[in-house]
Every structure is written in C-alpha cells, then in structure tokens.
Design an enzyme around this catalytic site. Structure first.
Site, short mmCIF file in Angstrom:
data_model
loop_
_atom_site.label_atom_id
_atom_site.label_comp_id
_atom_site.label_asym_id
_atom_site.label_seq_id
_atom_site.Cartn_x
_atom_site.Cartn_y
_atom_site.Cartn_z
N CYS A 86 0.83 -1.21 0.00
CA CYS A 86 0.00 0.00 0.00
C CYS A 86 0.87 1.26 0.00
O CYS A 86 1.49 1.57 -1.00
CB CYS A 86 -0.97 -0.04 1.18
SG CYS A 86 -2.31 1.15 1.04
N HIS A 195 -3.26 -5.72 1.39
CA HIS A 195 -2.47 -5.86 2.63
C HIS A 195 -2.36 -7.32 3.10
O HIS A 195 -3.16 -7.75 3.93
CB HIS A 195 -3.14 -5.06 3.75
CG HIS A 195 -2.99 -3.59 3.63
ND1 HIS A 195 -2.14 -2.86 4.43
CD2 HIS A 195 -3.59 -2.71 2.81
CE1 HIS A 195 -2.22 -1.58 4.10
NE2 HIS A 195 -3.10 -1.45 3.12
N GLU A 197 -0.45 -8.61 5.22
CA GLU A 197 -0.17 -8.74 6.67
C GLU A 197 -1.44 -8.79 7.50
O GLU A 197 -1.39 -9.16 8.68
CB GLU A 197 0.76 -7.60 7.14
CG GLU A 197 0.09 -6.26 7.41
CD GLU A 197 -0.24 -5.46 6.16
OE1 GLU A 197 -0.22 -6.04 5.06
OE2 GLU A 197 -0.53 -4.26 6.28
#
Lengths: 226, 80
Positions: A86, A195, A197
């Site tokens: 991002c 994302h 994560e």
C-alpha cells in the site's frame, strides 16, 4: 533465524501488523526507524501501509527521501528482498525501484474490502510459494491505489511477466489492466496495494492467503543458503 | 526576497479525479461548459537575486521532489 526489517515512517499504520505477520511466519521482525541510515543487517525489508509524512505532497514522496530509504534503495539494487504494501508500494514507485505511480482512486472514495486477486507470477521472492493463477483474497484499503504508467512501461511489465497480482471481480480503483501489484526485473522488489499482513489468522480475516507472502520469502532465502 | 512559482499539473493523459469532482460540482451549481483539471502551485521564496543558477536549482528541486514526472508536468517562472 531470518531477520525481516519493517520500516516505521512518521504516519505508518500497519508496521506492527507487518511485524506480527513476520513473527507468525517464523521469522524475526526487526523494527527500522525512518531516520536511521542502517538496516541492522536484515535479510529483507518491508515498507508497510499507512500515511507516511501525512501523505503530504504526494503519497510516499517525502518518505522516499528519508535516510533509511537510501539504504533500502542500495540493498534492493543489490538484490535484497523488499516488499512494499500500500503506502510502501507508493514509496517504491516514488523511489523508482518500481515503475509507474499510484493516483487517486477513479471512484473518488476510499475503498475498503476483501479483494479477490489472481497471482499472475510465482517468479518473485514474495510469491514463489504460490502457484501461478492462484486466486486469493486479501484486504484492500486505500484512497490512492490507481496504478498508472506510460503505455511502453505497461507493455514491458506485461511482456516481461512483471505484473504479479491482478484484481478480480471488478477493478476497485481504475488501475491500468486491473494491476494490483508489480515486481522489478529481478523479482526481488514487489509492491502491491492490498495488505497481506492482515490476512494471517482466521480470527481476524476471511482468508489466510497472506501467509504465503511470508513463507515465499522464507522459501527463497532457504534456497539461497542451500 | 524574490519569488519563483512552480506550477505542477497532472499530465493530460492521466486521470484527474479531483478535477473531475470539481467539474461535476461546477455543473451542478449552474456553471455550464467549464472543465477543470486541478494541479498544485508552489511559491518558492529565494534568498537574494534570481540568477540563472538559482532558477536551475529550482528546476532541479521541481524535478526531484515537487513533481513526479511519471504523472505530472511542471513549469517554473519568476513572479513579476
């Protein structure tokens, strides 16, 4: 144990989630401060999501000139694995480690959703544990995620297999050719808007497809040693 | 003190969602036939005289930081 640096800029938001994801993947997260000019001997670097320097000027434009980025650029050019998520993707583009740029979403709103993606190539450090054409779901949340580049660059990215992820089920932000993530010609630097994560555990995500980003890194680094 | 202006605009082929939003708002307000593209204006205060070297310095700054030449063009001029 693999040591993965996670850079914190003023305004980074997802640095702690990225550190946690690294830990869940069985590696050691190493916090790196933006004002430091040392990478502390890490094996790889993650530039996390957020709004570095308040997104002032352009997303990633000021972060790109922070002291730690000088080291990241040198290391990336020498082959170190670097993942930009991002805002991290925006920083990589501003730093010219990846071609093109990210502009405001064509829909003019912040988009937050569980995004279907297709893995277009497993020939990168961060996707070698996937299969090409795998379809995965990863959280997408941004206001400026429209990927653009000049036609020659797009042609090169498509021709050289450097488009890593493509949006499925509708283009959320106007990105050229539905591009969600790209890599450099060596395949060690990858940037994407979604994302991974955040997609590590069943309790907090509809998929755990993010895990393979981090296991890919481990697999690549093991192959280097072996 | 002298002042140099740096205008930064999105390239014509690059989508400008902000300009599009402003264009739509103008139309709703009854300002017909106006199409807007939105850019940025930087006012750069310069110590001392404006010389060719100083202007070259501002151009370098614009190229390096103020504009992203992948998606934007810039113009440097001395304010009269």
């Amino acid at each position: 144990m693999t040591r993965v640096g996670v850079v914190t800029f003023p305004g980074s938001l997802d640095d702690h989630d990225a550190q946690r994801a690294v830990r869940l993947a069985g590696a050691e997260p190493v916090p790196l401060w933006h004002a430091s000019d040392s990478l502390d001997g890490v094996d790889a670097v993650i530039l996390p999501g957020g709004f570095s320097y308040g997104d002032y000027l352009r997303c990633g434009a000021i972060a790109r000139f922070s002291p730690v980025m000088g080291e990241v650029i040198n290391a990336a050019n020498a082959g170190m694995p670097v993942l930009g998520i991002c805002n991290g993707f925006q920083v990589l583009c501003e730093a010219h480690l990846l071609p093109g740029a990210l502009i405001r979403n064509d829909v003019r709103t912040f988009v937050c959703r569980d995004q279907r993606l297709r893995v277009e190539t497993r020939d990168t450090v961060w996707t070698c544990d996937f299969n090409t054409a795998d379809e995965i779901t990863i959280v997408l949340k941004n206001g400026e995620g429209g990927y653009v580049a000049d036609p020659e660059t797009i042609k090169r990215l498509e021709g050289e297999n450097q488009v890593v992820f493509r949006y499925l089920d509708g283009n959320p932000n106007g990105s050229v050719n539905d591009i969600a993530g790209i890599t450099n010609d060596r395949g060690n630097v990858v940037g994407l808007m979604p994302h991974p994560e955040h997609n590590m555990e069943e309790l907090t995500a509809p998929s755990t497809d993010g895990r393979k980003f981090f296991s890919s890194l481990q697999r690549y680094l093991r192959a280097l040693v072996g | 003190m002298s002042r140099v202006i740096v205008d930064v605009m999105p390239k014509p082929e690059i989508l400008d969602p902000q300009g599009k939003a402003v264009t739509g708002a103008l139309k709703r307000l009854g300002f017909d036939g106006l199409a807007v593209r939105q850019g940025k204006r930087f006012e750069v205060e310069i110590d001392g005289e404006i010389t060719d070297e100083r202007l070259a310095q501002v151009r370098e700054a614009a190229e390096k930081l103020l504009a992203n030449t992948v998606i934007e063009t810039f113009d440097v001029r001395v304010e009269q």
